[in-house]
Structures are given as C-alpha cells and as structure tokens.
Design an enzyme around this catalytic site. Structure first.
Site, short mmCIF file in Angstrom:
data_model
loop_
_atom_site.label_atom_id
_atom_site.label_comp_id
_atom_site.label_asym_id
_atom_site.label_seq_id
_atom_site.Cartn_x
_atom_site.Cartn_y
_atom_site.Cartn_z
N LYS B 55 -25.94 31.99 127.24
CA LYS B 55 -25.12 30.90 126.67
C LYS B 55 -25.28 29.59 127.44
O LYS B 55 -25.01 28.52 126.89
CB LYS B 55 -23.64 31.31 126.68
CG LYS B 55 -23.33 32.51 125.79
CD LYS B 55 -22.82 32.08 124.44
CE LYS B 55 -22.45 33.30 123.62
NZ LYS B 55 -21.88 32.96 122.32
N THR B 77 -14.04 23.68 124.21
CA THR B 77 -14.48 24.77 123.34
C THR B 77 -13.50 25.92 123.39
O THR B 77 -12.59 25.94 124.22
CB THR B 77 -15.89 25.26 123.72
OG1 THR B 77 -16.42 26.01 122.62
CG2 THR B 77 -15.87 26.15 124.95
N SER B 80 -14.62 33.68 124.13
CA SER B 80 -14.11 34.84 124.87
C SER B 80 -14.70 34.88 126.27
O SER B 80 -14.35 35.72 127.07
CB SER B 80 -14.43 36.13 124.13
OG SER B 80 -15.82 36.33 124.12
N ASN B 82 -18.47 33.76 127.79
CA ASN B 82 -19.73 33.25 128.30
C ASN B 82 -20.01 31.81 127.84
O ASN B 82 -20.49 31.00 128.62
CB ASN B 82 -20.88 34.18 127.92
CG ASN B 82 -20.88 35.45 128.77
OD1 ASN B 82 -20.38 35.45 129.90
ND2 ASN B 82 -21.40 36.53 128.22
N ASP B 174 -44.60 42.77 118.90
CA ASP B 174 -44.50 43.12 117.48
C ASP B 174 -43.08 42.92 116.97
O ASP B 174 -42.87 42.74 115.77
CB ASP B 174 -44.87 44.59 117.29
CG ASP B 174 -46.28 44.89 117.76
OD1 ASP B 174 -47.21 44.40 117.09
OD2 ASP B 174 -46.44 45.57 118.77
N GLY B 181 -23.35 38.40 117.47
CA GLY B 181 -21.90 38.18 117.40
C GLY B 181 -21.70 37.08 116.36
O GLY B 181 -21.71 37.33 115.17
N GLY B 183 -23.98 34.82 115.98
CA GLY B 183 -25.33 34.62 115.45
C GLY B 183 -26.12 33.48 116.06
O GLY B 183 -27.22 33.17 115.59
#
Lengths: 316, 316
Positions: B55, B77, B80, B82, B174, B181, B183
């Site tokens: 983060k 902000t 929870s 990080n 690959d 969470g 996204g």
C-alpha cells in the site's frame, strides 16, 4: 582444499564457486530500528539463504573444493542443525551420501530439514565428545569425508562470502557484527573486512550462557564456557585453533548479551523487518542495542545468521 | 492526477515518482514450496515494503501526484490499516498533516504503525458507512484531501508497480496471483500484466468469508459479500466501479479459499520462506495450492501483500 588462512583471492574464488548454488540474500533495513539504535543498520538476511542459514555457504564451499574421487563414499559431519543441513545439501547436489550426527536435542525444524534433503541421520548425546565419537564411527564404517562445521579453512572462506556481498552493497560500513559459536562466520567476517573494506571493524555478539569465545579472545587459548545455558542453541560450541587465530587478528571485540536481551532483539526483528530469525541470530543486534554508544551515528552491518526456529515454541 | 484508466506510460511514470521512497522488495523462492505446488513460484515480498505492505506504493503515488498547494491542509483517508499507514507515511514525507479514520477493531500493529508515523487517528465503528462519514466530517473540518484506498487511478497505478518489478526480474511468468479486497492491487496487477508481459495471466485469491469480488466479476456490477467472516482482515471491502472495470478486462479468474487453507498457506510461508506475512497475504498461495492443476509446471508470480500481523495472536 585450503591449507592455510584464506587469502583475499581464496575468498573471491570461493564466492565464484558457490554462487550458482546459493541465494544472493537481500539486505534489509528499518527506520524504526535505526531510530532505536541511533545508527544506520543494514541486515544481511542469511535467514533467507538456502537451508535457512549462512552455513550453506561454508558447507558447499568445502564440499565443492574436494576432488570428486575423494567424496564418492559420501560426506559426514556433526552439527546441532544448520551445518548438518548444509552438508546434506552439498551431498545432494554432488549426488553422494550424507551421514549426519546430530545431538538428540536438536530443534525439530533443523532435524526435518536434514531428513528432507535425503541425509542419513544418527542421533547422539548432546555433548561434543559424543558427537565426535559418532563421526569417528561413521568414517570407519563408510569411508565418508568429514567436513568440520568451522575448523576448516574452506568452510571459513565460504562463510566469509556473506559479508563480502554485504560490503558490495554497502561499501561504507563502519562496523560489522556477527554472532560467534565455533567462530566460522566470525573469522570469515573478520577476513572479509580486512581484505574488502577500508574501515569496517568487526564485532561479535555472544550469549552470556555460552561465553567461551570472549575468554578465548582474551587468553589466546581455546577456552570452554564457564556454563552453558542460553536460548541461542546455535552458539554453544567452543572456538577452534583455526578460528581463534583469525578472530584474534581481525576482530575488535566480543560483546556479551543475556537471553532477555536476545529475545527482545528477536522480537524487534520479527515486528519491524517482518522476517523470521532464530534466537542465535538475534545476538548481534542485542549486542548493538546494549552498546549503542560504540556505534553511534555509524553505518553498521549485521549478519542475520539463520531462521530455523521451532515456531510452535515461540510466544510473543 | 489521473482521470482515466492508467496507461503503460502512466505506470512507468508512477514507478519513477515513487522509486526514491519505496523499497525494491526482494523476490524469494523455496524448493519445498515449488515441489509442493508442482510449479515454480516467485514471491514478490511486499511484506518487506515500507510500512510492511504494498500500500506504500499507491498511497505515495497518489499523494505525490497532487499539486503541493492542494495538500497543504493535509491528507485524509479511511482504512483498516495498511493504506492508513501509507497515507501517514506520504504526509510525513510531504510535511503535512494526516487524518486517519480507522475501524475500532483494526489490528494493533497497524494502529501502532499509523501512530508512530505521527498521524492523527479517529476511530469509528467497523462499517463502511461509519468510515465514510468519519472522513466526510474530517474534510469539512480541516480541508484535508481524501485519498481513497483503491477507487483512485493514481493508487491503482502505484500498486501496479509491484508486479512491474516482479516482471522485470522474472519476465517469463505464465501467471501472477494477487489477493483481492477493494481491488487496487489486483487491477494494478492486471494492467501491468497486460502492458509489460506477453503471456502472464492474472488470477486473484479471495476469502470465502468475504466473497464479493467473485460475484462482481461475474455480474459486472459491484456486489456485496453474502457474509463477512474471515481471518483475512485486509480483504473485507467491496470492489469499486473503477477497480471492477479493470479487473473484468484484465483478470482471468478469482479463486476462493477458506480460512483453514489460508492459515495452512501462511504457515508454509513462515516455515519455508522465513518471512512474516499477514493472513490476507497468504490467500493467493492458498488459491494456487487449491488449484494446482491450473498452474502445473508453470512459472507463477505471487504478490505477498503485507506483513502487519499481531504476532501475539498467532499460534503454530
């Protein structure tokens, strides 16, 4: 096979020899630990080395230095754990057998590590005598080649490569701290500082409950610890003639710490560097914190020696 | 400040912008984990990132993208944990105030992390509504600029740099797995694979006890989880419009795992990589192990997202 104290070239050659088989471990740092210590600390993370410890370097270097014809009957050693895994790894890479004599109280992750590398394990009483007798019997029976955990110049040259890599990344270190058990890592670190740094002084951390090296360092003879009682299970052995001679020549001081200080340092590493270390590995940081004034405002390297700890036995 | 989905150049620019302030985290691997998974796994260790989580990348990128005049009243902000630390770190570097709204049940190491960075902490009920209301009040009162944890293209571009670094070291991957969470990391990883790899397919791991993304991925609308009950405390939030759009375009599949599988994967990482991760961070490895046949003999990258776990609550 080296017959005398490793030279600068010997250490460089050893490094090239083992490079294909070892991890180039990262060097980490933490603003919070720097603040707490009053200096800039660079941690060379040998807990992230193959087999979870710097011992991979020395074991591999010694095994790879031997002529192939010499080792076809296998390798053997005695060790409380990390050197055992190193020799087992070397034997696996060289496609020969490994016979490992281990004290019956060796930590479970180290026992499992040796077994998972396909070595044959022989348990003995947790005394140096029992370990040496165990190895003697193996050699008689099998003809395997013995690789001593530290009283071996190739092992020392291998261990020296950890601080060599650290100095390649942080050439301006004022000091390097390493733990001391038998003295393989410490003597290697001393040689590296002497050959590859203009100014780095080398210090050792040693547990009060296995305080043989500090006595030997002063007297010039290999001494025993007055008593053995410490969480640092990887640092119980005495120095050898070979390691003591190098340590007396290249190390500035040996700093003692108690178990409480060791476990506080261990917690600090877990919480701030987010990596797992074994208690023996926390000894140099504990020594640094106890002697902050010595290292004030300096750039300090610490060799984090290994991470093979039985997590089920740790509580925070 | 980005107004649309980050381009390849945006991600490259973001990387250069944050490079001076972040760690180039190591990529680790383990023979034992490879054997167990039946493929070669490369772990990008963002648990070793500044503030102990990826983060830092997104928070710093978003803050550094803003005009200095805009942020003089501070940053704020809700998170929870990080992302809160990331914004607190950014504010500290930019010499402005940080206001952080945190749910009252946030893990202690994350709370301490925010406090030690000098941010002002406002606790709220552990619901999204309470968090958003808390932030609204702060903005009205202080004029601070809000940095959303994931519904923000600069944050997404910042998170994208983790997999960019991984692909720089392992260009032949690959597949890449990341947790999901809100996204931010997953959408960034998807964009990176699209722009910087010829073949890497991106997969997400998601906890069964916070299974909103898998539903949103199928329906194309932002869905809520049917229920919330998981050890993976960093993955509780829903996707946003911005992250869902990118994920639908760039991600191959979202794989569900339960808490038992998550904790088994966590233990595997502790014991074999010798590093500390938080439960949320173990989700992609759990997903890989559960779906071995998908990744058989492949080269697979896993983004290890963070290491801010309350060690006193872990038992092995």
């Amino acid at each position: 096979m080296l017959q005398s104290i490793p030279s600068k070239l010997d250490i460089m050659t050893s490094h090239e020899r083992i490079k294909p088989y070892i991890n180039r471990t990262p060097v980490l740092s933490s603003d919070k630990i720097n603040e707490l210590c009053g200096c800039e600390v660079f941690f060379k993370c040998e807990n992230l080395q193959k087999i979870g410890a710097f011992k991979a370097r020395g074991g591999l270097n010694a095994a790879l230095s031997l002529d192939k014809s010499l080792i076809e009957k296998g390798l053997c050693t005695h060790s409380s754990g990390n050197h055992a895994q190193a020799v087992a790894l070397a034997a696996k890479l060289l496609h020969v057998k490994a016979y490992i004599v281990m004290p019956s109280n060796a930590p479970k992750p180290k026992v499992n590590g040796v077994l998972s590398l396909g070595a044959e394990l022989i348990f003995c009483e947790p005394t140096l005598e029992a370990r040496e007798n165990g190895v003697k019997k193996i050699i008689e029976k099998t003809g395997a080649v013995f690789i001593h955990p530290f009283d071996n110049y190739d092992v020392i040259a291998g261990q020296a490569t950890a601080s060599k890599e650290l100095l390649e990344e942080q050439p301006d270190l004022d000091a390097i701290l390493a733990p001391v058990g038998g003295g393989g890592l410490l003597s290697g670190t001393g040689l590296t500082a002497k050959y590859f740094s203009k100014k780095a002084k080398v210090y050792a951390g040693e547990p009060e409950g296995a305080a043989d090296a500090v006595l030997s360092f002063k007297s010039g003879k290999v001494e025993k610890a007055p008593f053995i009682n410490t969480v640092a299970d990887g640092l119980l052995t005495n120095l050898s003639e070979k390691t003591l001679e190098i340590i007396r020549d290249t190390v500035r001081d040996i700093l003692l710490v108690n178990d409480e200080e060791i476990m506080a340092a261990l917690k600090l590493v877990f919480e701030n560097l987010k990596i797992i270390i074994e208690p023996s590995c926390a000894v140099p940081l504990a020594a640094l914190i106890k002697n902050k004034e010595v290292f004030k405002n300096q750039q300090v390297g610490i060799i984090l020696s290994g991470g093979n700890v039985d997590l089920s036995k740790l509580t925070f």
